[in-house]
Scaffold this active site. Structure first.
Site, PDB file in Angstrom:
ATOM      1  N   CYS A 277      -5.877  -2.931   1.233  1.00 40.86           N
ATOM      2  CA  CYS A 277      -5.790  -3.168   2.673  1.00 40.86           C
ATOM      3  C   CYS A 277      -7.144  -3.445   3.327  1.00 40.86           C
ATOM      4  CB  CYS A 277      -5.063  -1.992   3.317  1.00 40.86           C
ATOM      5  SG  CYS A 277      -4.493  -2.297   5.011  1.00 40.86           S
TER       6      CYS A 277
ATOM      7  N   LYS B  46      -9.186   3.732  -2.657  1.00 36.68           N
ATOM      8  CA  LYS B  46      -9.622   2.961  -1.493  1.00 36.68           C
ATOM      9  C   LYS B  46     -10.990   3.443  -1.014  1.00 36.68           C
ATOM     10  CE  LYS B  46      -7.637   1.341   2.903  1.00 36.68           C
ATOM     11  NZ  LYS B  46      -6.445   1.498   3.806  1.00 36.68           N
TER      12      LYS B  46
ATOM     13  N   GLU C  46       0.831  -1.205   0.000  1.00 41.55           N
ATOM     14  CA  GLU C  46       0.000   0.000   0.000  1.00 41.55           C
ATOM     15  C   GLU C  46       0.869   1.262   0.000  1.00 41.55           C
ATOM     16  OE1 GLU C  46      -3.730   1.841   2.621  1.00 41.55           O
ATOM     17  OE2 GLU C  46      -2.661   0.055   3.324  1.00 41.55           O
TER      18      GLU C  46
END
Length: 263
Positions: A143, A110, A40
């Site tokens: 994530c 994200k 990430e």
């Protein structure tokens, strides 16, 4: 397709990370990989301090992303990399897939932000982002996203074969890599490539455990706490066999729980 996941020591700084990415890409290509997956926010490091954030941030056609495109072309390998993406006044935690020619195939912002560590980011609005790479349909999450089963199932229903998940998983949450990631791959019948940092940065200790989980329960994991490339093969025949044997997708009854998951 042979892939390589770069479990990298988190050493913040854009020039340093790009130099190390260049070396990792060359090593991955030499090992026969067609795709290199990084952790990430891999351009700059995670979490980013003010100076590193300013150096790494930019649009998808900005300086940092163009540098990664050049690395992909030089190594002749596709790359998944993360960076802080600017879009007007918003800042996104984003990941991007570029092919071996350095052409951008897909970019994902994200959608599920881990608020204690990411108060300055704006969540993305597209749940399923995919691109075709060779024989595979590659999907992107980041994530915390993978900890929501709906996010992974949406990819499975959209036909994703390989779900790429750059992460910055910290201690004491090792069970996410050891338990949730393999479960997501099995229950949604796709490959999940979960690529993490190692080491300590800004008081955060990353737990490594980079993992490629297969839809048939197969697992390849980096158990030792160090930097390395994890190689794995993504086989469409394994996906087809797993979906024929464990028929979760066609056996779903969304009419029973659709209203529940909508709220």
């Amino acid at each position: 397709m042979r892939i390589a996941c770069w479990q990298a020591a988190c050493e913040p700084g854009v020039p340093r990370m790009l130099d190390r990415l260049r070396q990792a890409a060359a090593s991955a290509a030499a090992g026969g990989a067609e795709l290199l997956i990084t952790p990430e926010m891999s351009v700059g490091g995670y979490p980013l301090g003010r100076d590193s954030m300013a150096a790494a941030a930019g649009p998808a056609d900005g300086t940092a992303c163009r540098a990664v495109e050049g690395i992909a072309r030089a190594a002749d390998i596709a790359i998944v990399h993360g960076w802080p993406e600017t879009a007007g006044a918003a800042l996104h935690n984003s990941v991007r897939l570029v092919d071996r020619n350095g052409s951008g195939l897909a970019a994902y912002r994200k959608t599920h932000l881990y608020r204690p560590a990411e108060p300055h980011f704006t969540p993305g609005g597209d749940g399923v982002v995919q691109a075709r790479l060779g024989a595979l349909k590659v999907g992107l999450l980041i994530c915390y996203d993978v900890e929501f089963p709906e996010a992974v199932r949406a990819h499975a229903l959209a036909g994703t074969d390989l779900l790429v998940v750059p992460t910055a998983l910290m201690t004491p949450w090792e069970f996410v890599a050891r338990t949730l990631v393999p479960a997501r791959a099995f229950e949604s019948q796709l490959y999940v490539a979960y690529t993490n940092w190692i080491g300590v940065n800004e008081g955060i200790r990353f737990c490594g455990l980079t993992t490629v989980a297969a839809p048939d329960g197969g697992l390849t994991t980096v158990d030792e706490p160090g930097e390395r490339l994890l190689f794995a093969d993504v086989d469409p025949a394994v996906i087809a066999a797993a979906r024929a044997t464990t028929t979760y997708l066609p056996d779903r009854r969304p009419e029973l729980y659709g209203p529940v998951t909508a709220h």
